[in-house]
Design a protein around this motif. Structure first.
Motif, PDB file in Angstrom:
ATOM      1  N   ASN A  10      18.708  -0.746  12.430  1.00 32.86           N
ATOM      2  CA  ASN A  10      19.879  -0.511  13.268  1.00 32.86           C
ATOM      3  C   ASN A  10      21.181  -0.820  12.540  1.00 32.86           C
ATOM      4  N   LEU A  11      21.143  -1.759  11.605  1.00 34.70           N
ATOM      5  CA  LEU A  11      22.330  -2.001  10.775  1.00 34.70           C
ATOM      6  C   LEU A  11      22.564  -0.816   9.837  1.00 34.70           C
ATOM      7  N   ALA A  12      21.483  -0.336   9.233  1.00 31.77           N
ATOM      8  CA  ALA A  12      21.601   0.757   8.253  1.00 31.77           C
ATOM      9  C   ALA A  12      22.035   2.069   8.900  1.00 31.77           C
ATOM     10  N   LEU A  13      21.660   2.304  10.158  1.00 30.51           N
ATOM     11  CA  LEU A  13      21.962   3.578  10.816  1.00 30.51           C
ATOM     12  C   LEU A  13      23.366   3.653  11.410  1.00 30.51           C
ATOM     13  N   TYR A  14      24.016   2.512  11.577  1.00 31.65           N
ATOM     14  CA  TYR A  14      25.323   2.541  12.255  1.00 31.65           C
ATOM     15  C   TYR A  14      26.373   3.177  11.343  1.00 31.65           C
ATOM     16  N   GLN A  15      27.102   4.149  11.872  1.00 34.12           N
ATOM     17  CA  GLN A  15      28.073   4.920  11.087  1.00 34.12           C
ATOM     18  C   GLN A  15      29.518   4.703  11.530  1.00 34.12           C
ATOM     19  N   GLY A  16      29.770   3.804  12.475  1.00 33.40           N
ATOM     20  CA  GLY A  16      31.125   3.620  12.998  1.00 33.40           C
ATOM     21  C   GLY A  16      32.073   3.010  11.981  1.00 33.40           C
ATOM     22  N   ALA A  17      33.367   3.244  12.194  1.00 36.50           N
ATOM     23  CA  ALA A  17      34.393   2.678  11.312  1.00 36.50           C
ATOM     24  C   ALA A  17      34.452   1.154  11.435  1.00 36.50           C
ATOM     25  N   ASP A  18      33.955   0.632  12.571  1.00 37.88           N
ATOM     26  CA  ASP A  18      33.963  -0.818  12.809  1.00 37.88           C
ATOM     27  C   ASP A  18      32.638  -1.459  12.367  1.00 37.88           C
ATOM     28  N   LEU A  19      32.112  -1.000  11.254  1.00 33.96           N
ATOM     29  CA  LEU A  19      30.804  -1.474  10.776  1.00 33.96           C
ATOM     30  C   LEU A  19      30.765  -2.993  10.625  1.00 33.96           C
ATOM     31  N   GLY A  20      31.828  -3.574  10.083  1.00 35.28           N
ATOM     32  CA  GLY A  20      31.859  -5.031   9.891  1.00 35.28           C
ATOM     33  C   GLY A  20      31.725  -5.775  11.208  1.00 35.28           C
ATOM     34  N   ASP A  21      32.438  -5.310  12.231  1.00 37.05           N
ATOM     35  CA  ASP A  21      32.353  -5.944  13.551  1.00 37.05           C
ATOM     36  C   ASP A  21      30.950  -5.775  14.140  1.00 37.05           C
ATOM     37  N   TYR A  22      30.392  -4.594  13.945  1.00 33.60           N
ATOM     38  CA  TYR A  22      29.036  -4.321  14.440  1.00 33.60           C
ATOM     39  C   TYR A  22      28.035  -5.267  13.786  1.00 33.60           C
ATOM     40  N   ILE A  23      28.119  -5.407  12.472  1.00 33.94           N
ATOM     41  CA  ILE A  23      27.191  -6.299  11.760  1.00 33.94           C
ATOM     42  C   ILE A  23      27.344  -7.735  12.256  1.00 33.94           C
ATOM     43  N   ASN A  24      28.598  -8.199  12.401  1.00 31.87           N
ATOM     44  CA  ASN A  24      28.809  -9.569  12.901  1.00 31.87           C
ATOM     45  C   ASN A  24      28.219  -9.748  14.290  1.00 31.87           C
ATOM     46  N   PHE A  25      28.421  -8.744  15.161  1.00 36.60           N
ATOM     47  CA  PHE A  25      27.866  -8.812  16.513  1.00 36.60           C
ATOM     48  C   PHE A  25      26.345  -8.877  16.461  1.00 36.60           C
ATOM     49  N   HIS A 116      22.683  -0.721  19.494  1.00 43.25           N
ATOM     50  CA  HIS A 116      23.141   0.327  18.570  1.00 43.25           C
ATOM     51  C   HIS A 116      23.679   1.519  19.360  1.00 43.25           C
ATOM     52  N   ARG A 117      22.940   1.917  20.377  1.00 41.51           N
ATOM     53  CA  ARG A 117      23.357   3.060  21.192  1.00 41.51           C
ATOM     54  C   ARG A 117      24.663   2.764  21.926  1.00 41.51           C
ATOM     55  N   ALA A 118      24.782   1.553  22.478  1.00 38.49           N
ATOM     56  CA  ALA A 118      25.997   1.188  23.215  1.00 38.49           C
ATOM     57  C   ALA A 118      27.216   1.182  22.292  1.00 38.49           C
ATOM     58  N   TRP A 119      27.076   0.652  21.083  1.00 37.80           N
ATOM     59  CA  TRP A 119      28.197   0.651  20.142  1.00 37.80           C
ATOM     60  C   TRP A 119      28.549   2.085  19.730  1.00 37.80           C
ATOM     61  N   THR A 120      27.534   2.896  19.531  1.00 39.76           N
ATOM     62  CA  THR A 120      27.777   4.281  19.118  1.00 39.76           C
ATOM     63  C   THR A 120      28.482   5.074  20.222  1.00 39.76           C
ATOM     64  N   GLU A 121      28.045   4.881  21.473  1.00 38.73           N
ATOM     65  CA  GLU A 121      28.580   5.666  22.590  1.00 38.73           C
ATOM     66  C   GLU A 121      29.854   5.083  23.210  1.00 38.73           C
ATOM     67  N   HIS A 122      29.969   3.739  23.215  1.00 33.55           N
ATOM     68  CA  HIS A 122      31.053   3.107  23.979  1.00 33.55           C
ATOM     69  C   HIS A 122      31.933   2.175  23.154  1.00 33.55           C
ATOM     70  N   GLY A 123      31.615   1.993  21.887  1.00 30.74           N
ATOM     71  CA  GLY A 123      32.440   1.120  21.050  1.00 30.74           C
ATOM     72  C   GLY A 123      32.011  -0.334  21.135  1.00 30.74           C
ATOM     73  N   PRO A 124      32.855  -1.237  20.622  1.00 29.18           N
ATOM     74  CA  PRO A 124      32.509  -2.665  20.528  1.00 29.18           C
ATOM     75  C   PRO A 124      32.050  -3.263  21.858  1.00 29.18           C
ATOM     76  N   GLN A 125      31.129  -4.183  21.752  1.00 24.26           N
ATOM     77  CA  GLN A 125      30.513  -4.836  22.899  1.00 24.26           C
ATOM     78  C   GLN A 125      30.812  -6.337  22.848  1.00 24.26           C
ATOM     79  N   THR A 126      30.603  -7.013  23.980  1.00 26.09           N
ATOM     80  CA  THR A 126      30.707  -8.472  24.006  1.00 26.09           C
ATOM     81  C   THR A 126      29.308  -9.045  24.191  1.00 26.09           C
ATOM     82  N   LEU A 127      29.118 -10.234  23.686  1.00 22.69           N
ATOM     83  CA  LEU A 127      27.768 -10.809  23.609  1.00 22.69           C
ATOM     84  C   LEU A 127      27.200 -11.216  24.968  1.00 22.69           C
ATOM     85  N   ALA A 128      28.027 -11.787  25.844  1.00 17.37           N
ATOM     86  CA  ALA A 128      27.516 -12.373  27.100  1.00 17.37           C
ATOM     87  C   ALA A 128      26.672 -11.415  27.931  1.00 17.37           C
TER      88      ALA A 128
END
Length: 201
Positions: A10-25, A116-128
């Protein structure tokens, strides 16, 4: 382990410009998942299902029933029947190991895919809200109608010698895998241990 592979994929497949934020999340999410424990009191299955669907609808607007992480099918299969070596190996261990490995092999990877799907479709997410969903999924895994034998060190089937989690007891009191006993009864009509007749009356 399966969850490690799913996490890396799921890390390798993510193509968003916010990759760093996605990885941290995802790293935070995985660390939190690894520390997650089942609740002391687990809701009954209908309540769990309602809670699960409601929480998922908050995170993914286009919810497909296939997306919902449920474990009912595992409540009918022996680990060997799933054709998954890790699951079969871990299921031979101490009490509750089968349930824990179902969470690792099925639950956690499904959650990574959903994030992965939520970040791809809706952008950054929150952890809670994702941790709330993860708790519901974990509790649902432990809250299935597992037979008592799943919570014990499993006995071995006298026919195939592998662990039995869903025992089939004969009229004479001996216990086998359903599959093994059925195959035996296709040829013989007696108990494989005591040779008592097992023909239908």
């Amino acid at each position: 382990m399966e969850d490690e592979k799913a996490f890396a994929l799921n890390l390798a497949l993510y193509q968003g410009a916010d990759l760093g934020d996605y990885i941290n999340f995802m790293v935070q999410f995985r660390t939190s998942l690894n520390a997650l424990k089942p609740a002391e009191v687990i809701a009954l299955e209908p309540i769990y299902t309602v809670d699960l669907v409601e929480q998922m609808q908050q995170l993914l607007t286009n919810l497909d029933p296939q997306d919902i992480p449920t474990f009912e099918s595992f409540a009918y299969f022996e680990p060997a029947d799933v054709f998954h070596d890790y699951l079969e190996q871990e299921a031979t261990k101490e009490k509750g190991a089968f349930i824990e490995v179902v969470w690792i092999v099925i639950g956690k990877p499904k959650l990574y895919n959903l994030v992965h799907r939520a970040w791809t479709e809706h952008g950054p997410q929150t952890l809670a809200p994702w941790m709330k969903l993860a708790q519901i999924v974990l509790d649902g895994c432990y809250g299935q109608k597992w037979p008592d034998s799943v919570f014990q060190v499993p006995d071995s089937c006298p026919i195939c010698l592998t662990p039995i989690h869903w025992p089939q007891r004969t009229q004479c009191g001996h216990v086998f895998h359903t599959r093994c006993l059925s195959q035996h009864l296709d040829i013989y009509h007696t108990c494989p241990i005591c040779r008592a007749s097992l023909r239908d009356p």
